[in-house]
Design a protein around this motif. Structure first.
Motif, PDB file in Angstrom:
ATOM      1  N   LEU A  25       0.805  -1.218   0.000  1.00  0.00           N
ATOM      2  CA  LEU A  25       0.000   0.000   0.000  1.00  0.00           C
ATOM      3  C   LEU A  25       0.841   1.273   0.000  1.00  0.00           C
ATOM      4  N   LEU A  26       2.164   1.125   0.118  1.00  0.00           N
ATOM      5  CA  LEU A  26       3.055   2.278   0.231  1.00  0.00           C
ATOM      6  C   LEU A  26       3.659   2.680  -1.106  1.00  0.00           C
ATOM      7  N   ALA A  27       3.876   3.974  -1.271  1.00  0.00           N
ATOM      8  CA  ALA A  27       4.652   4.481  -2.398  1.00  0.00           C
ATOM      9  C   ALA A  27       6.114   4.080  -2.190  1.00  0.00           C
ATOM     10  N   GLU A  28       6.860   3.929  -3.277  1.00  0.00           N
ATOM     11  CA  GLU A  28       8.276   3.546  -3.177  1.00  0.00           C
ATOM     12  C   GLU A  28       9.058   4.531  -2.322  1.00  0.00           C
ATOM     13  N   ASP A  29       8.726   5.816  -2.418  1.00  0.00           N
ATOM     14  CA  ASP A  29       9.461   6.854  -1.694  1.00  0.00           C
ATOM     15  C   ASP A  29       8.733   7.297  -0.427  1.00  0.00           C
ATOM     16  N   VAL A  30       7.992   6.401   0.177  1.00  0.00           N
ATOM     17  CA  VAL A  30       7.225   6.721   1.387  1.00  0.00           C
ATOM     18  C   VAL A  30       8.118   7.364   2.441  1.00  0.00           C
ATOM     19  N   GLU A  31       7.542   8.306   3.164  1.00  0.00           N
ATOM     20  CA  GLU A  31       8.215   8.901   4.319  1.00  0.00           C
ATOM     21  C   GLU A  31       7.470   8.467   5.570  1.00  0.00           C
ATOM     22  N   HIS A  33       7.322   9.259   9.313  1.00  0.00           N
ATOM     23  CA  HIS A  33       7.704  10.204  10.359  1.00  0.00           C
ATOM     24  C   HIS A  33       7.502   9.512  11.700  1.00  0.00           C
ATOM     25  N   VAL A  34       8.600   9.326  12.400  1.00  0.00           N
ATOM     26  CA  VAL A  34       8.620   8.525  13.617  1.00  0.00           C
ATOM     27  C   VAL A  34       8.260   9.376  14.834  1.00  0.00           C
ATOM     28  N   ASN A  35       7.438   8.835  15.711  1.00  0.00           N
ATOM     29  CA  ASN A  35       7.108   9.512  16.967  1.00  0.00           C
ATOM     30  C   ASN A  35       8.405   9.850  17.700  1.00  0.00           C
ATOM     31  N   GLN A  36       8.593  11.108  18.022  1.00  0.00           N
ATOM     32  CA  GLN A  36       9.771  11.589  18.737  1.00  0.00           C
ATOM     33  C   GLN A  36      11.076  11.124  18.094  1.00  0.00           C
ATOM     34  N   GLY A  37      11.101  11.139  16.754  1.00  0.00           N
ATOM     35  CA  GLY A  37      12.301  10.683  16.071  1.00  0.00           C
ATOM     36  C   GLY A  37      12.437  11.334  14.715  1.00  0.00           C
ATOM     37  N   GLY A  38      13.201  10.704  13.858  1.00  0.00           N
ATOM     38  CA  GLY A  38      13.484  11.230  12.534  1.00  0.00           C
ATOM     39  C   GLY A  38      12.474  10.774  11.495  1.00  0.00           C
ATOM     40  N   ILE A  39      12.927  10.736  10.262  1.00  0.00           N
ATOM     41  CA  ILE A  39      12.092  10.305   9.145  1.00  0.00           C
ATOM     42  C   ILE A  39      12.781   9.126   8.467  1.00  0.00           C
ATOM     43  N   ARG A  40      12.043   8.019   8.348  1.00  0.00           N
ATOM     44  CA  ARG A  40      12.533   6.881   7.561  1.00  0.00           C
ATOM     45  C   ARG A  40      12.026   7.091   6.138  1.00  0.00           C
ATOM     46  N   ARG A  41      12.911   6.950   5.166  1.00  0.00           N
ATOM     47  CA  ARG A  41      12.512   7.180   3.774  1.00  0.00           C
ATOM     48  C   ARG A  41      12.625   5.887   2.965  1.00  0.00           C
ATOM     49  N   GLY A  42      11.571   5.577   2.217  1.00  0.00           N
ATOM     50  CA  GLY A  42      11.566   4.436   1.318  1.00  0.00           C
ATOM     51  C   GLY A  42      10.960   3.187   1.926  1.00  0.00           C
ATOM     52  N   LYS A  43      10.499   2.317   1.029  1.00  0.00           N
ATOM     53  CA  LYS A  43       9.858   1.079   1.462  1.00  0.00           C
ATOM     54  C   LYS A  43      10.819   0.154   2.211  1.00  0.00           C
ATOM     55  N   ALA A  44      12.093   0.144   1.804  1.00  0.00           N
ATOM     56  CA  ALA A  44      13.063  -0.733   2.479  1.00  0.00           C
ATOM     57  C   ALA A  44      13.209  -0.344   3.947  1.00  0.00           C
ATOM     58  N   ALA A  45      13.268   0.945   4.231  1.00  0.00           N
ATOM     59  CA  ALA A  45      13.379   1.406   5.624  1.00  0.00           C
ATOM     60  C   ALA A  45      12.112   1.075   6.398  1.00  0.00           C
ATOM     61  N   PHE A  46      10.962   1.185   5.739  1.00  0.00           N
ATOM     62  CA  PHE A  46       9.705   0.843   6.411  1.00  0.00           C
ATOM     63  C   PHE A  46       9.660  -0.659   6.692  1.00  0.00           C
ATOM     64  N   ALA A  47      10.147  -1.477   5.772  1.00  0.00           N
ATOM     65  CA  ALA A  47      10.190  -2.931   5.978  1.00  0.00           C
ATOM     66  C   ALA A  47      11.089  -3.281   7.166  1.00  0.00           C
ATOM     67  N   GLU A  48      12.231  -2.599   7.294  1.00  0.00           N
ATOM     68  CA  GLU A  48      13.119  -2.818   8.447  1.00  0.00           C
ATOM     69  C   GLU A  48      12.412  -2.458   9.740  1.00  0.00           C
ATOM     70  N   PHE A  49      11.675  -1.356   9.728  1.00  0.00           N
ATOM     71  CA  PHE A  49      10.900  -0.946  10.897  1.00  0.00           C
ATOM     72  C   PHE A  49       9.877  -2.024  11.261  1.00  0.00           C
ATOM     73  N   CYS A  50       9.177  -2.537  10.281  1.00  0.00           N
ATOM     74  CA  CYS A  50       8.167  -3.585  10.539  1.00  0.00           C
ATOM     75  C   CYS A  50       8.811  -4.829  11.160  1.00  0.00           C
ATOM     76  N   ALA A  51       9.973  -5.228  10.642  1.00  0.00           N
ATOM     77  CA  ALA A  51      10.673  -6.399  11.188  1.00  0.00           C
ATOM     78  C   ALA A  51      11.091  -6.151  12.634  1.00  0.00           C
ATOM     79  N   HIS A  52      11.578  -4.961  12.907  1.00  0.00           N
ATOM     80  CA  HIS A  52      11.964  -4.602  14.272  1.00  0.00           C
ATOM     81  C   HIS A  52      10.752  -4.647  15.206  1.00  0.00           C
ATOM     82  N   MET A  53       9.649  -4.060  14.759  1.00  0.00           N
ATOM     83  CA  MET A  53       8.429  -4.056  15.575  1.00  0.00           C
ATOM     84  C   MET A  53       7.942  -5.479  15.848  1.00  0.00           C
ATOM     85  N   GLU A  54       7.991  -6.325  14.842  1.00  0.00           N
ATOM     86  CA  GLU A  54       7.549  -7.719  15.006  1.00  0.00           C
ATOM     87  C   GLU A  54       8.406  -8.438  16.050  1.00  0.00           C
TER      88      GLU A  54
END
Length: 130
Positions: A25-31, A33-54
């Motif tokens: 559902l995400l655009a390739e260049d998704v941003e 914006h992390v609660n009290q943090g920086g900005i993760r850019r791109g689907k690969a960074a979002f996938a890493e975030f999902c793996a960490h959360m899991e």
């Protein structure tokens, strides 16, 4: 898909633990914006975030209310979770449960989520798991 349908599908995939469906559902260049943090850019960074959360958390969202207009959306919900594994810089995990109000904001581009911004009270979460 219209904005409400995309956002509904995103939260359904989240609750199903289906990161692959969320990523679709995400655009390739998704941003992200992390609660009290920086900005993760791109689907690969979002996938890493999902793996960490899991690895660290098991969460289910309830009380979901979605607001959508044009290419923008917002959602309010309750996070019901279990802290499964230590997360860097946070208290040690030993299966603590938590319940936390949260909200997310979205921008869509060409029918895909181009920005996700989620807010919650980190201090409230820390107090619940400490």
């Amino acid at each position: 898909m219209d904005t409400r349908t995309v956002i509904t599908a995103y939260f359904e995939a989240f609750n199903a633990g289906d990161a692959a469906a969320m990523l679709e559902l995400l655009a390739e260049d998704v941003e992200h914006h992390v609660n009290q943090g920086g900005i993760r850019r791109g689907k690969a960074a979002f996938a890493e975030f999902c793996a960490h959360m899991e690895r660290c958390y098991s969460e289910n969202l309830t009380d979901l209310v979605i607001f959508a207009e044009g290419d923008r959306a917002a959602a309010e919900f309750t996070v019901n979770g279990t802290y499964k594994a230590d997360d860097e810089g946070l208290p040690p995990a030993h299966g603590q449960t938590y319940r936390l109000p949260a909200g997310s904001f979205f921008a869509l581009k060409d029918g895909r989520i181009a920005r996700v911004t989620t807010y919650y009270n980190l201090e409230d979460w820390i107090a619940q798991v400490s």
